[in-house]
Design a protein around this motif. Sequence first.
Motif, PDB file in Angstrom:
ATOM      1  N   ARG A 293      -9.826   2.978  -6.863  1.00 21.30           N
ATOM      2  CA  ARG A 293      -9.424   1.610  -7.186  1.00 21.30           C
ATOM      3  C   ARG A 293      -9.165   0.835  -5.898  1.00 21.30           C
ATOM      4  O   ARG A 293      -8.895   1.416  -4.855  1.00 21.30           O
ATOM      5  CB  ARG A 293      -8.132   1.585  -8.016  1.00 21.30           C
ATOM      6  CG  ARG A 293      -8.207   2.315  -9.328  1.00 21.30           C
ATOM      7  CD  ARG A 293      -8.945   1.511 -10.377  1.00 21.30           C
ATOM      8  NE  ARG A 293      -8.997   2.222 -11.627  1.00 21.30           N
ATOM      9  CZ  ARG A 293     -10.011   2.981 -12.009  1.00 21.30           C
ATOM     10  NH1 ARG A 293     -11.056   3.136 -11.250  1.00 21.30           N
ATOM     11  NH2 ARG A 293      -9.987   3.583 -13.170  1.00 21.30           N
ATOM     12  N   TRP A 294      -9.216  -0.499  -5.988  1.00 21.50           N
ATOM     13  CA  TRP A 294      -8.885  -1.344  -4.855  1.00 21.50           C
ATOM     14  C   TRP A 294      -8.068  -2.539  -5.329  1.00 21.50           C
ATOM     15  O   TRP A 294      -8.129  -2.936  -6.470  1.00 21.50           O
ATOM     16  CB  TRP A 294     -10.127  -1.807  -4.103  1.00 21.50           C
ATOM     17  CG  TRP A 294     -11.114  -2.593  -4.928  1.00 21.50           C
ATOM     18  CD1 TRP A 294     -12.201  -2.106  -5.579  1.00 21.50           C
ATOM     19  CD2 TRP A 294     -11.100  -4.010  -5.175  1.00 21.50           C
ATOM     20  NE1 TRP A 294     -12.844  -3.120  -6.239  1.00 21.50           N
ATOM     21  CE2 TRP A 294     -12.211  -4.293  -5.998  1.00 21.50           C
ATOM     22  CE3 TRP A 294     -10.269  -5.043  -4.796  1.00 21.50           C
ATOM     23  CZ2 TRP A 294     -12.502  -5.578  -6.439  1.00 21.50           C
ATOM     24  CZ3 TRP A 294     -10.559  -6.327  -5.237  1.00 21.50           C
ATOM     25  CH2 TRP A 294     -11.675  -6.583  -6.042  1.00 21.50           C
TER      26      TRP A 294
ATOM     27  N   GLY B 150      -7.711   2.616  -2.446  1.00 22.00           N
ATOM     28  CA  GLY B 150      -7.196   3.943  -2.790  1.00 22.00           C
ATOM     29  C   GLY B 150      -8.387   4.802  -3.192  1.00 22.00           C
ATOM     30  O   GLY B 150      -8.774   4.821  -4.356  1.00 22.00           O
TER      31      GLY B 150
ATOM     32  N   ARG C  97       0.158  -2.660 -10.350  1.00 23.57           N
ATOM     33  CA  ARG C  97      -0.062  -1.514 -11.252  1.00 23.57           C
ATOM     34  C   ARG C  97      -0.584  -1.973 -12.610  1.00 23.57           C
ATOM     35  O   ARG C  97      -1.416  -1.322 -13.213  1.00 23.57           O
ATOM     36  CB  ARG C  97       1.235  -0.726 -11.408  1.00 23.57           C
ATOM     37  CG  ARG C  97       1.558   0.116 -10.200  1.00 23.57           C
ATOM     38  CD  ARG C  97       2.744   1.046 -10.458  1.00 23.57           C
ATOM     39  NE  ARG C  97       3.082   1.749  -9.237  1.00 23.57           N
ATOM     40  CZ  ARG C  97       4.137   1.467  -8.483  1.00 23.57           C
ATOM     41  NH1 ARG C  97       4.967   0.499  -8.827  1.00 23.57           N
ATOM     42  NH2 ARG C  97       4.367   2.152  -7.375  1.00 23.57           N
TER      43      ARG C  97
ATOM     44  N   LEU D  38       2.125   1.735  -3.528  1.00 20.13           N
ATOM     45  CA  LEU D  38       1.143   2.093  -4.547  1.00 20.13           C
ATOM     46  C   LEU D  38       0.600   3.510  -4.378  1.00 20.13           C
ATOM     47  O   LEU D  38       0.577   4.288  -5.326  1.00 20.13           O
ATOM     48  CB  LEU D  38      -0.018   1.102  -4.526  1.00 20.13           C
ATOM     49  CG  LEU D  38       0.298  -0.313  -4.989  1.00 20.13           C
ATOM     50  CD1 LEU D  38      -0.904  -1.212  -4.791  1.00 20.13           C
ATOM     51  CD2 LEU D  38       0.720  -0.307  -6.445  1.00 20.13           C
ATOM     52  N   TRP D  39       0.122   3.837  -3.176  1.00 20.88           N
ATOM     53  CA  TRP D  39      -0.585   5.097  -2.972  1.00 20.88           C
ATOM     54  C   TRP D  39      -0.149   5.757  -1.667  1.00 20.88           C
ATOM     55  O   TRP D  39       0.105   5.090  -0.669  1.00 20.88           O
ATOM     56  CB  TRP D  39      -2.090   4.867  -2.907  1.00 20.88           C
ATOM     57  CG  TRP D  39      -2.660   4.228  -4.125  1.00 20.88           C
ATOM     58  CD1 TRP D  39      -2.525   4.649  -5.406  1.00 20.88           C
ATOM     59  CD2 TRP D  39      -3.453   3.049  -4.175  1.00 20.88           C
ATOM     60  NE1 TRP D  39      -3.199   3.811  -6.251  1.00 20.88           N
ATOM     61  CE2 TRP D  39      -3.780   2.823  -5.516  1.00 20.88           C
ATOM     62  CE3 TRP D  39      -3.927   2.159  -3.207  1.00 20.88           C
ATOM     63  CZ2 TRP D  39      -4.562   1.753  -5.935  1.00 20.88           C
ATOM     64  CZ3 TRP D  39      -4.712   1.104  -3.629  1.00 20.88           C
ATOM     65  CH2 TRP D  39      -5.013   0.898  -4.976  1.00 20.88           C
ATOM     66  N   ARG D  40      -0.112   7.084  -1.668  1.00 25.10           N
ATOM     67  CA  ARG D  40       0.162   7.813  -0.421  1.00 25.10           C
ATOM     68  C   ARG D  40      -1.036   7.723   0.511  1.00 25.10           C
ATOM     69  O   ARG D  40      -0.885   7.566   1.713  1.00 25.10           O
ATOM     70  CB  ARG D  40       0.471   9.275  -0.713  1.00 25.10           C
ATOM     71  CG  ARG D  40       1.827   9.490  -1.331  1.00 25.10           C
ATOM     72  CD  ARG D  40       2.044  10.932  -1.574  1.00 25.10           C
ATOM     73  NE  ARG D  40       1.027  11.369  -2.551  1.00 25.10           N
ATOM     74  CZ  ARG D  40       1.138  12.381  -3.364  1.00 25.10           C
ATOM     75  NH1 ARG D  40       2.216  13.118  -3.325  1.00 25.10           N
ATOM     76  NH2 ARG D  40       0.207  12.684  -4.215  1.00 25.10           N
ATOM     77  N   GLU D  41      -2.228   7.838  -0.058  1.00 18.70           N
ATOM     78  CA  GLU D  41      -3.462   7.748   0.735  1.00 18.70           C
ATOM     79  C   GLU D  41      -4.084   6.385   0.477  1.00 18.70           C
ATOM     80  O   GLU D  41      -4.430   6.065  -0.649  1.00 18.70           O
ATOM     81  CB  GLU D  41      -4.436   8.841   0.311  1.00 18.70           C
ATOM     82  CG  GLU D  41      -3.874  10.241   0.455  1.00 18.70           C
ATOM     83  CD  GLU D  41      -4.804  11.264  -0.171  1.00 18.70           C
ATOM     84  OE1 GLU D  41      -6.023  10.993  -0.246  1.00 18.70           O
ATOM     85  OE2 GLU D  41      -4.312  12.309  -0.590  1.00 18.70           O
ATOM     86  N   HIS D  42      -4.237   5.593   1.525  1.00 16.36           N
ATOM     87  CA  HIS D  42      -4.811   4.261   1.366  1.00 16.36           C
ATOM     88  C   HIS D  42      -5.418   3.793   2.674  1.00 16.36           C
ATOM     89  O   HIS D  42      -5.141   4.342   3.741  1.00 16.36           O
ATOM     90  CB  HIS D  42      -3.739   3.265   0.901  1.00 16.36           C
ATOM     91  CG  HIS D  42      -2.577   3.181   1.844  1.00 16.36           C
ATOM     92  ND1 HIS D  42      -1.488   3.993   1.708  1.00 16.36           N
ATOM     93  CD2 HIS D  42      -2.347   2.403   2.924  1.00 16.36           C
ATOM     94  CE1 HIS D  42      -0.632   3.714   2.670  1.00 16.36           C
ATOM     95  NE2 HIS D  42      -1.139   2.746   3.423  1.00 16.36           N
TER      96      HIS D  42
ATOM     97  N   ALA E  76       0.834  -1.206   0.000  1.00  9.44           N
ATOM     98  CA  ALA E  76       0.000   0.000   0.000  1.00  9.44           C
ATOM     99  C   ALA E  76       0.865   1.251   0.000  1.00  9.44           C
ATOM    100  O   ALA E  76       0.557   2.228  -0.697  1.00  9.44           O
ATOM    101  CB  ALA E  76      -0.931  -0.007   1.211  1.00  9.44           C
TER     102      ALA E  76
ATOM    103  N   HIS F 233      -8.801   7.999  -3.444  1.00 15.53           N
ATOM    104  CA  HIS F 233      -8.523   9.130  -4.331  1.00 15.53           C
ATOM    105  C   HIS F 233      -8.360   8.701  -5.784  1.00 15.53           C
ATOM    106  O   HIS F 233      -8.572   9.490  -6.692  1.00 15.53           O
ATOM    107  CB  HIS F 233      -7.282   9.893  -3.849  1.00 15.53           C
ATOM    108  CG  HIS F 233      -6.031   9.075  -3.861  1.00 15.53           C
ATOM    109  ND1 HIS F 233      -5.831   8.008  -3.004  1.00 15.53           N
ATOM    110  CD2 HIS F 233      -4.928   9.153  -4.629  1.00 15.53           C
ATOM    111  CE1 HIS F 233      -4.655   7.473  -3.247  1.00 15.53           C
ATOM    112  NE2 HIS F 233      -4.082   8.157  -4.233  1.00 15.53           N
ATOM    113  N   VAL F 234      -7.993   7.446  -6.038  1.00  6.88           N
ATOM    114  CA  VAL F 234      -7.877   6.946  -7.402  1.00  6.88           C
ATOM    115  C   VAL F 234      -9.048   6.045  -7.780  1.00  6.88           C
ATOM    116  O   VAL F 234      -9.123   5.560  -8.907  1.00  6.88           O
ATOM    117  CB  VAL F 234      -6.547   6.194  -7.624  1.00  6.88           C
ATOM    118  CG1 VAL F 234      -5.366   7.134  -7.571  1.00  6.88           C
ATOM    119  CG2 VAL F 234      -6.399   5.066  -6.642  1.00  6.88           C
TER     120      VAL F 234
END
Length: 160
Positions: free
Chosen positions: A39-40, A34, A88, A16-20, A13, A36-37
Motif C-alpha cells: 500500500r502507499w 509500505g 488507516r 503506520l508501518w515499521r518498514e516504510h 510513516a 510489505h503491506v
Amino acid sequence: MSVQLRERAGELAAHLWREHTVYRERSGGVVIRGEHVRRWISLAPAGGRDEILVRAGRILEGGTTAPARSEVVVPLSMGTAALATACRRLLAEAAADATPRVPRPDKGAGRFRRRAGRPAKTGRSTRRRGRCPRRLRWLVPGCVAGVVVFQLHRLGLLAG
C-alpha cells in the motif's frame, strides 16, 4: 509547506508501518510506501492554506503503483495520531476495493442472487462454439435420411 509536509510524513510513516520508504513527488507532495503491506499513502498540498490532500492506493506486482483508490482533504494542523487514523481508514477502503467480490456458494444475497434456471455468468459463454443446440442435433441426419428415402422411392426400389 513542503518542509512541514516532509516532517509530517516521517512522523506518520513511523505511526503506520515499521518498514516504510518516504520520498518526494514531482508535484511537491510526499509519498509513504509500505512494500510489505503493498500500500502507499500520498500527502500533497490542497487548495487551502493549512490543508493537505491524503490519497491511498495499492502497490502492484513489480513495484508499480495503482491509481489512488480513495482520498480526503484534512487540516495540516491535525495531530499525527488523528492523521494516522484517517490514513488507516483510507488504506482499509483501498484494501476493500482491491479484494474481488465473489458470490457465496449458498443461494447468495443481494446483487449476486441468480434467477432460477439460469446459469451463473462466468465471463465466457456456457455454450461451446461449434456445437449445435440439442433440438437441432438430429436435423441434419434426418434430412439426409429423407433425401435417401426419396431417391430410393423415385428409382422404384421401395415398394409403396
